[in-house]
Write an enzyme that holds these catalytic residues in place. Structure first.
Site, mmCIF file in Angstrom:
data_model
loop_
_atom_site.group_PDB
_atom_site.id
_atom_site.type_symbol
_atom_site.label_atom_id
_atom_site.label_comp_id
_atom_site.label_asym_id
_atom_site.label_seq_id
_atom_site.Cartn_x
_atom_site.Cartn_y
_atom_site.Cartn_z
ATOM 1 C CD GLU A 68 40.494 44.065 45.694
ATOM 2 O OE1 GLU A 68 40.433 43.712 44.466
ATOM 3 O OE2 GLU A 68 39.665 43.456 46.609
ATOM 4 C CE LYS A 84 37.862 38.480 39.148
ATOM 5 N NZ LYS A 84 36.675 37.712 39.390
ATOM 6 C CB VAL A 92 42.708 39.066 47.117
ATOM 7 C CG1 VAL A 92 43.248 38.309 48.268
ATOM 8 C CG2 VAL A 92 41.327 40.131 47.649
ATOM 9 C CG ASP A 125 34.323 29.731 40.443
ATOM 10 O OD1 ASP A 125 35.534 30.039 40.808
ATOM 11 O OD2 ASP A 125 33.305 30.507 39.973
ATOM 12 C CB SER A 183 38.848 32.541 44.311
ATOM 13 O OG SER A 183 39.643 33.598 44.180
ATOM 14 C CB ALA A 184 43.571 32.132 41.917
ATOM 15 C CG ASP A 185 41.467 35.971 45.869
ATOM 16 O OD1 ASP A 185 42.065 35.960 44.904
ATOM 17 O OD2 ASP A 185 40.248 36.559 46.089
ATOM 18 C CE LYS A 223 34.189 38.224 46.418
ATOM 19 N NZ LYS A 223 35.458 38.674 45.710
HETATM 20 N N1 PSU Z 1 35.643 42.164 46.884
HETATM 21 C C1 PSU Z 1 34.728 43.194 46.325
HETATM 22 N N2 PSU Z 1 34.634 43.350 45.105
HETATM 23 C C2 PSU Z 1 35.359 42.621 44.335
HETATM 24 C C3 PSU Z 1 36.147 41.681 44.744
HETATM 25 C C4 PSU Z 1 36.395 41.341 46.392
HETATM 26 O O1 PSU Z 1 33.910 44.026 47.147
HETATM 27 O O2 PSU Z 1 35.235 42.686 43.025
HETATM 28 C C5 PSU Z 1 37.337 40.756 43.935
HETATM 29 C C6 PSU Z 1 38.751 40.588 44.817
HETATM 30 O O3 PSU Z 1 39.730 41.325 43.978
HETATM 31 C C7 PSU Z 1 38.895 39.166 44.687
HETATM 32 C C8 PSU Z 1 38.012 38.804 43.634
HETATM 33 O O4 PSU Z 1 40.139 38.844 44.873
HETATM 34 O O5 PSU Z 1 37.184 39.439 43.569
HETATM 35 C C9 PSU Z 1 37.809 37.364 43.548
HETATM 36 O O6 PSU Z 1 37.377 36.921 42.088
HETATM 37 P P1 PSU Z 1 37.410 35.361 41.686
HETATM 38 O O7 PSU Z 1 36.229 34.728 42.582
HETATM 39 O O8 PSU Z 1 37.067 35.406 40.398
HETATM 40 O O9 PSU Z 1 38.801 34.803 42.293
HETATM 41 MN MN MN Z 2 36.526 31.787 40.259
#
Ligand code: PSU
Ligand code: MN
Length: 307
Positions: free
Chosen positions: A24, A85, A105, A137, A139-141, A158
């Site tokens: 990614e 992003k 992701v 909140d 994530s779409a992941d 995370k």
């Molecule tokens: N892991 C990291 N740094 C990042 C991310 C993951 O160490 O920046 C990113 C990944 O691309 C993950 C995204 O898909 O953060 C998730 O963001 P959000 O929670 O806004 O969906």
């Molecule tokens: Mn989010």
């Protein structure tokens, strides 16, 4: 496929049927400061090569979806002044408007599945944030993991997230969450969270076999492999937990929302630990690249009943 641009290296690998590992790029554009982001991205690509597979870093440059970046393109991506992003919602808009950015992701899974790449290495996935009962909140992941048939190797959700809620959503979506070589769910910078992983597997060949078995069952969605961060650079979960709670409260008080939450918390934790989370982040993504390469190779050795 005409909507994707392959690099010289990935095009050759694809033509020869060599094992490919998707990487990614939000970690490059939003996850780490420059120039550590560039150094880490090249180091991760090298880990994949040394482990016997070909890296395909996925990103959008000037509206074009790249499957593998030439080194000048990687340098440009790492230094972009205002990259987007790009998650599931953003990918098509960026392609239609000529924008540039890093794929999350979710968006990387979409691209990898289209490119026929079965294995993808990242640092940590997005999930359900602390306070999601108020912020909503999520994530779409998580949703993409339920849809794209890609095995994603991470170091766990995370640690800034609400881990039990993240596990519950993944269970509802039917995504296998598999700890690699241990029972505890890894928590990104920490090798073990206080929570058990729903599933455990101990070797790359079995993970590859499970990937193939999902395809044979015609199951959409991927597998989430959670590989504990190498011990040398790990930070104990108990040390981080209070810092994470404080950072999440600060983000909430500052009105940080939506796409900005994850980058804000990662920056904040890096400052609060004097760079230890960044060091751990680099170590874990390199380890994930090695495991992903092993899985990609194991998949390659199998007879493939493709659906
Ligand atoms: N892991 C990291 N740094 C990042 C991310 C993951 O160490 O920046 C990113 C990944 O691309 C993950 C995204 O898909 O953060 C998730 O963001 P959000 O929670 O806004 O969906
Ligand atoms: Mn989010």
């Amino acid at each position: 496929m005409s909507d994707m641009i392959w690099s010289a290296e990935t095009a050759t690998a694809k033509a020869e049927g060599a094992p490919l590992v998707a990487l990614e790029s939000t970690i490059i554009t939003h996850g780490m400061p420059y120039p550590e982001n560039l150094h880490t991205a090249s180091a991760v690509e090298d880990e994949v090569r040394r482990a016997g597979a070909i890296p395909a870093t996925i990103a959008v440059l000037d509206g074009r979806l790249h499957i593998g970046l030439e080194s000048a393109q990687l340098e440009r991506l790492a230094a972009l002044p205002a990259p987007m992003k790009l998650s599931r919602a953003d990918l098509a808009v960026a392609m239609a408007t000529g924008a540039s950015g890093g794929t999350t992701v979710a968006a990387t899974m979409i691209a990898a599945a289209r490119a026929g790449i079965d294995v993808f290495a990242t640092g940590g996935i997005g999930g359900v944030h602390l306070g999601a009962e108020h912020s909503w909140d999520i994530s779409a992941d998580l949703h993409q993991l339920a849809q794209s048939r890609v095995t994603v190797v991470c170091a766990g959700p995370k640690a800034i997230l609400d881990l039990p809620k993240t596990l519950e959503v993944l269970e509802t979506l039917g995504v296998p969450v598999i700890a690699y070589g241990q029972d505890a769910l890894p928590a990104f910078w920490s090798p073990a969270s206080p929570f058990a992983a729903p599933l455990r597997m101990d070797d790359a060949r079995a993970i590859a076999a499970a990937h193939t078995a999902r395809a044979a069952l015609d199951l959409p969605g991927g597998q989430l492999i959670c590989n504990p961060v190498p011990a040398a650079d790990a930070i104990p979960y108990a040390d981080l937990a209070p810092l994470i709670t404080a950072a999440a409260a600060k983000a909430h008080a500052a009105g940080i929302a939506a796409k900005n939450v994850t980058p804000y918390l990662l920056n904040h934790l890096n400052a609060a630990t004097e760079g230890r989370t960044l060091t751990a982040n680099i170590a874990l993504i390199r380890a994930n690249a090695r495991l992903a390469a092993a899985i990609a190779q194991a998949l390659q050795m199998q007879p493939r009943p493709r659906t």
